[in-house]
Design a protein around this motif. Structure first.
Motif, PDB file in Angstrom:
ATOM      1  N   HIS A 105      40.192  39.242  38.353  1.00  9.41           N
ATOM      2  CA  HIS A 105      39.337  40.288  37.788  1.00  9.41           C
ATOM      3  C   HIS A 105      38.886  39.820  36.405  1.00  9.41           C
ATOM      4  O   HIS A 105      39.218  38.715  35.993  1.00  9.41           O
ATOM      5  CB  HIS A 105      40.066  41.633  37.719  1.00  9.41           C
ATOM      6  CG  HIS A 105      41.334  41.577  36.935  1.00  9.41           C
ATOM      7  ND1 HIS A 105      42.560  41.466  37.535  1.00  9.41           N
ATOM      8  CD2 HIS A 105      41.561  41.576  35.605  1.00  9.41           C
ATOM      9  CE1 HIS A 105      43.493  41.422  36.598  1.00  9.41           C
ATOM     10  NE2 HIS A 105      42.911  41.475  35.416  1.00  9.41           N
ATOM     11  N   HIS A 149      40.743  36.501  34.819  1.00 10.47           N
ATOM     12  CA  HIS A 149      42.180  36.752  34.915  1.00 10.47           C
ATOM     13  C   HIS A 149      42.619  36.478  36.350  1.00 10.47           C
ATOM     14  O   HIS A 149      41.921  36.855  37.283  1.00 10.47           O
ATOM     15  CB  HIS A 149      42.504  38.220  34.596  1.00 10.47           C
ATOM     16  CG  HIS A 149      42.215  38.612  33.182  1.00 10.47           C
ATOM     17  ND1 HIS A 149      42.567  39.830  32.666  1.00 10.47           N
ATOM     18  CD2 HIS A 149      41.596  37.934  32.171  1.00 10.47           C
ATOM     19  CE1 HIS A 149      42.190  39.897  31.399  1.00 10.47           C
ATOM     20  NE2 HIS A 149      41.583  38.765  31.080  1.00 10.47           N
ATOM     21  N   GLU A 190      48.432  36.328  34.966  1.00 11.53           N
ATOM     22  CA  GLU A 190      49.122  37.603  34.804  1.00 11.53           C
ATOM     23  C   GLU A 190      50.029  37.877  35.993  1.00 11.53           C
ATOM     24  O   GLU A 190      49.790  37.377  37.089  1.00 11.53           O
ATOM     25  CB  GLU A 190      48.093  38.739  34.721  1.00 11.53           C
ATOM     26  CG  GLU A 190      47.089  38.540  33.618  1.00 11.53           C
ATOM     27  CD  GLU A 190      45.981  39.572  33.653  1.00 11.53           C
ATOM     28  OE1 GLU A 190      45.507  39.895  34.750  1.00 11.53           O
ATOM     29  OE2 GLU A 190      45.621  40.046  32.581  1.00 11.53           O
ATOM     30  N   HIS A 200      50.813  44.413  35.774  1.00  6.46           N
ATOM     31  CA  HIS A 200      49.513  44.244  35.118  1.00  6.46           C
ATOM     32  C   HIS A 200      48.964  45.546  34.552  1.00  6.46           C
ATOM     33  O   HIS A 200      48.504  45.604  33.412  1.00  6.46           O
ATOM     34  CB  HIS A 200      48.499  43.627  36.085  1.00  6.46           C
ATOM     35  CG  HIS A 200      47.150  43.460  35.472  1.00  6.46           C
ATOM     36  ND1 HIS A 200      46.155  44.385  35.609  1.00  6.46           N
ATOM     37  CD2 HIS A 200      46.648  42.494  34.654  1.00  6.46           C
ATOM     38  CE1 HIS A 200      45.097  43.986  34.929  1.00  6.46           C
ATOM     39  NE2 HIS A 200      45.374  42.846  34.341  1.00  6.46           N
ATOM     40  N   HIS A 244      48.035  45.716  30.671  1.00 12.78           N
ATOM     41  CA  HIS A 244      46.607  45.807  30.312  1.00 12.78           C
ATOM     42  C   HIS A 244      46.037  47.058  30.943  1.00 12.78           C
ATOM     43  O   HIS A 244      45.287  46.968  31.904  1.00 12.78           O
ATOM     44  CB  HIS A 244      45.816  44.614  30.861  1.00 12.78           C
ATOM     45  CG  HIS A 244      46.236  43.294  30.327  1.00 12.78           C
ATOM     46  ND1 HIS A 244      46.393  43.036  28.992  1.00 12.78           N
ATOM     47  CD2 HIS A 244      46.510  42.131  30.963  1.00 12.78           C
ATOM     48  CE1 HIS A 244      46.748  41.778  28.829  1.00 12.78           C
ATOM     49  NE2 HIS A 244      46.840  41.204  30.007  1.00 12.78           N
ATOM     50  N   ARG A 263      42.266  47.663  32.513  1.00 11.66           N
ATOM     51  CA  ARG A 263      41.485  46.423  32.597  1.00 11.66           C
ATOM     52  C   ARG A 263      41.618  45.847  33.996  1.00 11.66           C
ATOM     53  O   ARG A 263      42.561  45.163  34.315  1.00 11.66           O
ATOM     54  CB  ARG A 263      41.968  45.419  31.553  1.00 11.66           C
ATOM     55  CG  ARG A 263      41.702  45.887  30.153  1.00 11.66           C
ATOM     56  CD  ARG A 263      42.029  44.818  29.159  1.00 11.66           C
ATOM     57  NE  ARG A 263      41.072  43.713  29.218  1.00 11.66           N
ATOM     58  CZ  ARG A 263      41.193  42.623  28.467  1.00 11.66           C
ATOM     59  NH1 ARG A 263      42.199  42.491  27.657  1.00 11.66           N
ATOM     60  NH2 ARG A 263      40.304  41.664  28.556  1.00 11.66           N
TER      61      ARG A 263
HETATM   62 ZN   LIG Z   1      44.005  41.320  33.634  1.00 11.76          ZN
END
Ligand SMILES: [Zn+2]
Ligand SMILES: [Zn+2]
Length: 302
Positions: A235, A251, A289, A294, A298, A301
């Motif tokens: 992503h 990512h 990540e 995750h 984040h 996100r």
């Molecule tokens: Zn991410």
């Protein structure tokens, strides 16, 4: 990371463009002195600005090829956008000057002579510019040089300008109606203004990190296939262009239990295979990540 200096073809092409520009300026100034034609004057005036633009483009090409250093970490490629915009602004300024001069001369009363010779010189200049423009655009596309393509388009515009001048002169010779000369000058100036505007727009877009849809489509298509093949998710995909390279960030999500060494090996494989799908240099940075936490680390996100 690889740093390639690129071939010398763009440098040679730019030098050729510069010297042709000098020859054009001399030929067109001569033709104007012979004829007193507004259209030829506008063509000659454009040559002065043309030379300034090509000189700056040539400098920018040299600068853009310098390697990155401790103060310019991403190299100097972005100067290409500035150069294209500068060239566009100069072309647009020339167009405005041409329109003002043509109207002024028309109001002063038109005096034209030696039109046949003027038309011949302009024809020779136009054909030379046509060939040069084609060569510059081709070399620029082959070497991914936006500076050369911009310069080639500019030279090509000048070829059309010359043809416009000739149409005006021939119409004056056939009909004897002198205003055809300034009218043609104004029509050509409108075309020059348009091409200058397009160059400025291309430049502004590049400076604002415009993501080309076709480049994104190619990268995403390859990426979507690669993540399935390698069993990862991605992503936050972003891309931008420096004028020579495409910079990509994304990512990658891996299971928490996977050793970092393995995750890194997969990411590196994905980076190199993804980079190979474009025909120009691509630099990819992945952010690794853990899939499980995750959302927590984040939030929002995805
Ligand atoms: Zn991410
Ligand atoms: Zn020009």
């Amino acid at each position: 990371m690889t740093q390639s200096k690129g071939s010398d073809a763009p440098v040679f092409a730019m030098r050729l463009s510069l010297w042709t520009g000098v020859a054009m300026l001399l030929a067109k100034s001569g033709a104007w002195l012979l004829t007193g034609s507004s259209a030829i004057f506008s063509d000659a005036l454009e040559s002065v600005i043309h030379l300034a633009a090509v000189a700056f483009a040539s400098f920018s090409l040299w600068l853009s090829r310098r390697p990155a250093n401790e103060r310019f970490h991403y190299g100097y490629e972005r100067i290409t956008f500035f150069s294209a915009g500068f060239e566009g602004a100069l072309i647009a300024a020339a167009a405005v000057a041409i329109i003002v001069t043509a109207i002024y001369k028309w109001m002063q009363g038109l005096q034209l002579e030696a039109l046949g010779l003027g038309a011949l010189i302009t024809l020779a200049a136009g054909l030379l510019n046509g060939g040069l423009g084609w060569y510059l655009i081709r070399t620029g596309r082959r070497n991914n040089s936006i500076i050369l393509v911009a310069n080639g388009k500019h030279v090509f515009t000048d070829c059309w300008t010359s043809l416009g001048v000739i149409v005006g002169l021939v119409l004056v010779m056939i009909t004897g109606w002198k205003p055809f000369d300034p009218i043609c000058a104004i029509v050509m100036a409108a075309n020059i203004l348009w091409s200058g505007g397009v160059l400025m727009w291309t430049s502004a877009r590049g400076l604002l990190d415009y993501a080309d849809p076709e480049t994104e489509r190619l990268l995403r298509a390859r990426l979507d296939a690669l993540v399935v093949e390698l069993g990862v998710e991605y992503h936050e995909f972003r891309l931008r262009e420096t004028g020579g390279r495409v910079l990509v960030e994304l990512h990658l999500l891996f299971p928490d239990s996977l050793p970092i060494g393995q995750a890194h090996a997969t990411a590196t494989q994905l980076e190199s295979e993804l980079a190979a799908c474009l025909d120009r240099p691509v630099e990819i940075i992945t952010h690794l990540e853990g899939k499980e936490d995750h959302e927590e680390r984040h939030p929002g996100r995805r």
